[in-house]
Design a protein around this motif. Structure first.
Motif, PDB file in Angstrom:
ATOM      1  N   ASP A   1       0.862  -1.300  -0.041  1.00 16.49           N
ATOM      2  CA  ASP A   1      -0.075  -0.009  -0.077  1.00 16.49           C
ATOM      3  C   ASP A   1       0.762   1.366  -0.027  1.00 16.49           C
ATOM      4  O   ASP A   1       0.093   2.549   0.308  1.00 16.49           O
ATOM      5  N   ARG A   2       2.142   0.988  -0.298  1.00 15.86           N
ATOM      6  CA  ARG A   2       3.005   2.492  -0.196  1.00 15.86           C
ATOM      7  C   ARG A   2       2.415   3.374  -1.459  1.00 15.86           C
ATOM      8  O   ARG A   2       2.592   4.667  -1.129  1.00 15.86           O
TER       9      ARG A   2
ATOM     10  N   ARG B   1      -0.833   3.352  -2.569  1.00 16.77           N
ATOM     11  CA  ARG B   1      -2.422   3.145  -2.911  1.00 16.77           C
ATOM     12  C   ARG B   1      -2.922   4.580  -3.104  1.00 16.77           C
ATOM     13  O   ARG B   1      -2.399   5.622  -2.405  1.00 16.77           O
ATOM     14  N   GLY B   2      -3.523   4.840  -4.009  1.00 17.08           N
ATOM     15  CA  GLY B   2      -4.418   6.019  -4.312  1.00 17.08           C
ATOM     16  C   GLY B   2      -3.468   6.868  -5.165  1.00 17.08           C
ATOM     17  O   GLY B   2      -3.853   7.915  -5.535  1.00 17.08           O
ATOM     18  N   LYS B   3      -2.214   6.465  -5.634  1.00 19.59           N
ATOM     19  CA  LYS B   3      -1.456   7.078  -6.425  1.00 19.59           C
ATOM     20  C   LYS B   3      -1.457   6.700  -8.094  1.00 19.59           C
ATOM     21  O   LYS B   3      -1.643   5.379  -8.235  1.00 19.59           O
TER      22      LYS B   3
ATOM     23  N   GLU C   1       2.718  -2.571  -4.988  1.00 18.72           N
ATOM     24  CA  GLU C   1       2.630  -1.766  -3.983  1.00 18.72           C
ATOM     25  C   GLU C   1       1.247  -0.833  -3.823  1.00 18.72           C
ATOM     26  O   GLU C   1       1.259   0.214  -3.036  1.00 18.72           O
ATOM     27  N   GLY C   2       0.342  -1.042  -4.776  1.00 13.78           N
ATOM     28  CA  GLY C   2      -1.049  -0.382  -4.519  1.00 13.78           C
ATOM     29  C   GLY C   2      -1.198   0.586  -5.700  1.00 13.78           C
ATOM     30  O   GLY C   2      -2.363   1.239  -5.633  1.00 13.78           O
ATOM     31  N   ALA C   3      -0.389   0.965  -6.383  1.00 11.63           N
ATOM     32  CA  ALA C   3      -0.560   2.162  -7.573  1.00 11.63           C
ATOM     33  C   ALA C   3      -1.606   1.553  -8.781  1.00 11.63           C
ATOM     34  O   ALA C   3      -1.587   0.564  -9.051  1.00 11.63           O
ATOM     35  N   GLN C   4      -2.014   2.555  -9.295  1.00  8.86           N
ATOM     36  CA  GLN C   4      -2.613   2.462 -10.684  1.00  8.86           C
ATOM     37  C   GLN C   4      -1.596   2.754 -11.442  1.00  8.86           C
ATOM     38  O   GLN C   4      -1.019   3.983 -11.558  1.00  8.86           O
TER      39      GLN C   4
ATOM     40  N   ARG D   1      -5.021  -3.229 -12.216  1.00 13.82           N
ATOM     41  CA  ARG D   1      -4.700  -1.716 -11.857  1.00 13.82           C
ATOM     42  C   ARG D   1      -3.709  -1.226 -13.017  1.00 13.82           C
ATOM     43  O   ARG D   1      -3.227  -0.057 -12.948  1.00 13.82           O
TER      44      ARG D   1
END
Length: 258
Positions: free
Chosen positions: A5-6, A8-10, A32-35, A55
């Motif tokens: 999740d480092r 996440r939302g990026k 690590e959560g990125a798109q 993603r």
């Protein structure tokens, strides 16, 4: 090591994402959560995006043209509505030879390959980041700013260092960080798209061996880096952990500062 999740939302755009360092950066950023928008001239970048999962998206274009760079940023905005992080990874020496042996068109080709995609993509993404109120650009330079048998490539990477520092100074108050890594020699799987599509003749093979010996000999640790050893610093600089680092070029070359 994966940091869950480092990112996440990026939203991250990774250029040169079809193989090598760029491929590894893109896959790990997704993990690590990125798109992530994976951008490359090679159409098999779509296979890497498919491997990354839902993603990730792929976009094929020629970043040696401004139109290609602008199209990549438009695609990212259309797909994900913003661009938080741009990782400029396109580049690489085409030929290894003494500078006196380069033809003028070969010099132009080296600059076009290893400077212009980064210059164009930085320019293309700025309006987006300014509208958002900030963003991060990570440029992949090289410690080959000091090296033999690749002077035009060295000059291109020196240009990326100058771009990094000047752009960071100009847009720091706008909330835009600009940083770079300067990788040294890196052990990577065989390229699917060759460095020099014309192939190396006998002399170029000797000159390549000269360059490899210089790169290895200049490091303190006397070996090439692994891909992971190059991917990790790029993603650290892209992350919020590096929020007070801008205008810096981080050597990742076993002690050889280039």
């Amino acid at each position: 090591m994966i940091f869950i999740d480092r990112f996440r939302g990026k939203v991250i755009v990774v250029t040169g994402a079809a193989q090598g360092i760029g491929r590894g950066v893109a896959l790990r950023a997704v993990a690590e959560g990125a798109q992530v928008l994976l951008v490359d001239k090679a159409e098999f970048v779509a296979d890497v995006a498919a491997e990354a999962g839902d993603r990730a998206r792929a976009f094929s274009c020629d970043l040696e043209t401004y139109d290609g760079a602008a199209a990549a940023i438009r695609e990212a905005e259309a797909a994900f509505e913003r661009v938080d992080i741009l990782i400029n990874n396109v580049g690489g020496a085409i030929r290894m030879r003494p500078f006196a042996e380069f033809e003028p068109d070969q010099i132009d080709a080296e600059i076009r390959r290893s400077l212009m995609p980064t210059l164009y993509c930085c320019h293309a993404v700025l309006p987006t980041m300014l509208r958002q109120g900030g963003g991060t650009i990570v440029n992949v330079s090289s410690n080959a700013t000091r090296g033999i048998r690749r002077v035009p490539y060295s000059a291109a990477k020196g240009g990326i260092n100058a771009l990094t520092q000047s752009l960071a100074m100009e847009y720091g108050e706008a909330g835009i960080r600009v940083v770079a890594t300067a990788p040294g020699g890196t052990q990577a799987p065989a390229r699917i798209v060759p460095r020099n599509p014309d192939g190396d003749d006998t002399r170029e093979q000797v000159w390549m061996a000269d360059a490899v010996a210089q790169v290895t000999g200049s490091t303190f640790v006397k070996r090439y880096a692994s891909l992971d050893e190059q991917i990790a610093p790029i993603l650290f600089l892209a992350s919020d952990e590096a929020s007070y680092i801008t205008g810096s070029v981080l050597p990742v070359a076993g002690g050889d500062l280039g």
